[in-house]
Enzyme design. Structure first.
Site, short mmCIF file in Angstrom:
data_model
loop_
_atom_site.label_atom_id
_atom_site.label_comp_id
_atom_site.label_asym_id
_atom_site.label_seq_id
_atom_site.Cartn_x
_atom_site.Cartn_y
_atom_site.Cartn_z
CG HIS A 281 -71.60 -70.01 -32.34
ND1 HIS A 281 -71.77 -69.13 -33.38
CD2 HIS A 281 -71.27 -69.23 -31.26
CE1 HIS A 281 -71.57 -67.89 -32.97
NE2 HIS A 281 -71.26 -67.93 -31.69
CG HIS B 162 -69.19 -64.03 -35.04
ND1 HIS B 162 -69.28 -65.41 -35.16
CD2 HIS B 162 -70.17 -63.53 -35.84
CE1 HIS B 162 -70.25 -65.72 -35.99
NE2 HIS B 162 -70.81 -64.60 -36.44
CG HIS B 163 -62.99 -65.86 -35.06
ND1 HIS B 163 -62.35 -65.99 -36.28
CD2 HIS B 163 -62.61 -64.65 -34.56
CE1 HIS B 163 -61.60 -64.91 -36.49
NE2 HIS B 163 -61.76 -64.09 -35.47
CB CYS B 164 -68.41 -70.13 -34.92
SG CYS B 164 -68.89 -70.20 -36.65
CB ALA B 165 -66.34 -67.75 -30.41
#
Length: 406
Positions: free
Chosen positions: A124, A362-365
């Protein structure tokens, strides 16, 4: 030099602790790496015996602190083979570095009707600043799509460029998939179209050497805390000619030449005009110690050890029933997975009960999660201090969870 993981582990105090009555297996370094005693001690020593505000101080402590800070800038420039230390800006981390470029270079160079290219695998931090810039100026954000194997559809890239493309912003290594993108050909293509290139190196610099001159990228950014250094400090590299043209994006002390209520303000030269306010000097000292530590071990030695460990992990995980792996066979640092239909949070919680620390979510993705049609993934990351025994514990833990949950 023979690489000894046991000697490396002895430098990391936290690795000797237990979690839930079991030895800690820390497989979350891609989120934030643990710190060796050399880094902890260097920062503590600075605060104990050497702390002072840097720049302009005439007294000894200030002069020494300034010298130490600038020596880290030099060390970091050598670490990524920049032409000059003055091409490096101290930032809070990768996120701030990208926002700095978006708000300084971006505001000055991207106009309505222009476009910026990113990829579907970005963190992100390398999506949102460009969305915000495009919204401000009326530019278009274009996206390189993914293949199911976690690589990019590079055959689509030439079609995304045109005379209005101003920037390619691309991750060096995916924080979820471990995919290492072919930067050389991507950067060459971008420059052929007159576009600049920003590389998010947050997941690359700890795994193998990075040479920004050989890459010929215009911007390269990474964080200290993933490189075994402190939180709150990172590096933004900008080619000198570009950096000197960029206006500051934050105002305050240290970044000015003159301030007048009647005649306005003039800026000091780069990189210092991008470092408004009192810097995180302790963090900078710690970053310097981390760079020294990793360099002494040798990034090529680290790369060889980690790749052998990765190959072992991928082969052993084949024995886990109903395990879905995401990403290519050739990868760096991370293994993202889901176990059957079980939510990643549940799997991660069970692993924590076994003393194994992995990242879930979501692993900033989120765009990447949407591509794979999953709400979340588990992610185990392998660092220079992880062992084959820890991989075995992960595999055994997943097999046990599968038996328990079905």
């Amino acid at each position: 030099m023979t690489y000894s993981v046991d000697k490396v582990r002895a430098d990391f105090p936290v690795l000797s602790r237990e979690v839930n009555g079991l030895p800690l297996a820390y497989l979350d370094s891609a989120a934030s790496a643990q710190k060796p005693s050399q880094v902890i001690d260097a920062e503590a020593e600075f605060y104990r015996h050497g702390y002072a505000a840097v720049h302009r101080g005439i007294h000894t402590l200030s002069a020494q602190a300034t010298e130490k800070m600038e020596s880290v800038r030099k060390r970091a420039s050598l670490f990524i083979n920049a032409r000059s230390a003055e091409e490096l800006v101290f930032v809070r981390g990768t996120t701030e570095g990208i926002n700095l470029v978006a708000n300084s270079w971006g505001n000055s160079n991207v106009r309505a009707g222009d476009n910026i290219i990113i990829s579907q695998m970005e963190h992100h931090a390398n999506i949102v600043p460009w969305q915000m810039l495009c919204a401000r100026v009326g530019a278009e954000l274009r996206v390189i799509p993914l293949n199911p194997d976690g690589t990019l559809q590079l055959e689509m890239l030439p079609n995304l460029f045109d005379e209005k493309t101003r920037l390619l912003a691309i991750t060096h290594v995916s924080n979820v998939l471990g995919t290492e993108n072919p930067l050389a050909e991507m950067i060459t293509l971008a420059h052929q179209h007159g576009a600049k290139v920003l590389v998010d190196g947050a997941q690359a610099v700890m795994h193998h050497p990075v040479d920004v001159q050989a890459l010929d990228c215009d911007f390269y950014v990474f964080s200290g805390h993933k490189l075994y250094g402190p939180t709150g400090i990172g590096i933004l590299y900008v080619k000198e000619a570009l950096l000197q043209e960029m206006p500051p994006w934050e105002g305050g002390g240290s970044m000015i030449a003159t301030v007048s209520l009647s005649e306005g303000t003039t800026w000091t030269k780069a990189p210092w005009r991008f470092e408004a306010g009192t810097p995180n000097t302790g963090g900078i000292i710690g970053l310097g110690a981390a760079l020294e530590y990793v360099s002494a071990l040798g990034l090529n030695n680290i790369a060889e050890y980690e790749q052998n460990l990765m190959h072992y992990a991928l082969s052993q995980l084949e024995s886990v029933p109903d395990l879905t792996l995401y990403g290519p066979q050739n990868r760096l640092g991370v293994i993202a997975f889901n176990l059957g239909k079980h939510h990643a949070y549940d799997v991660g919680s069970f692993l924590d009960n076994y003393g194994i620390a992995v990242r879930t979510g979501h692993h900033c993705a989120m765009p990447l999660m949407a591509y794979y049609n999953v709400p979340a993934m588990c992610r185990a990351s392998l660092a220079m201090y992880n062992t084959h025994e820890e991989v075995d514990r992960l595999v055994t833990g997943l097999q046990r969870i599968h038996r328990l949950l079905g």
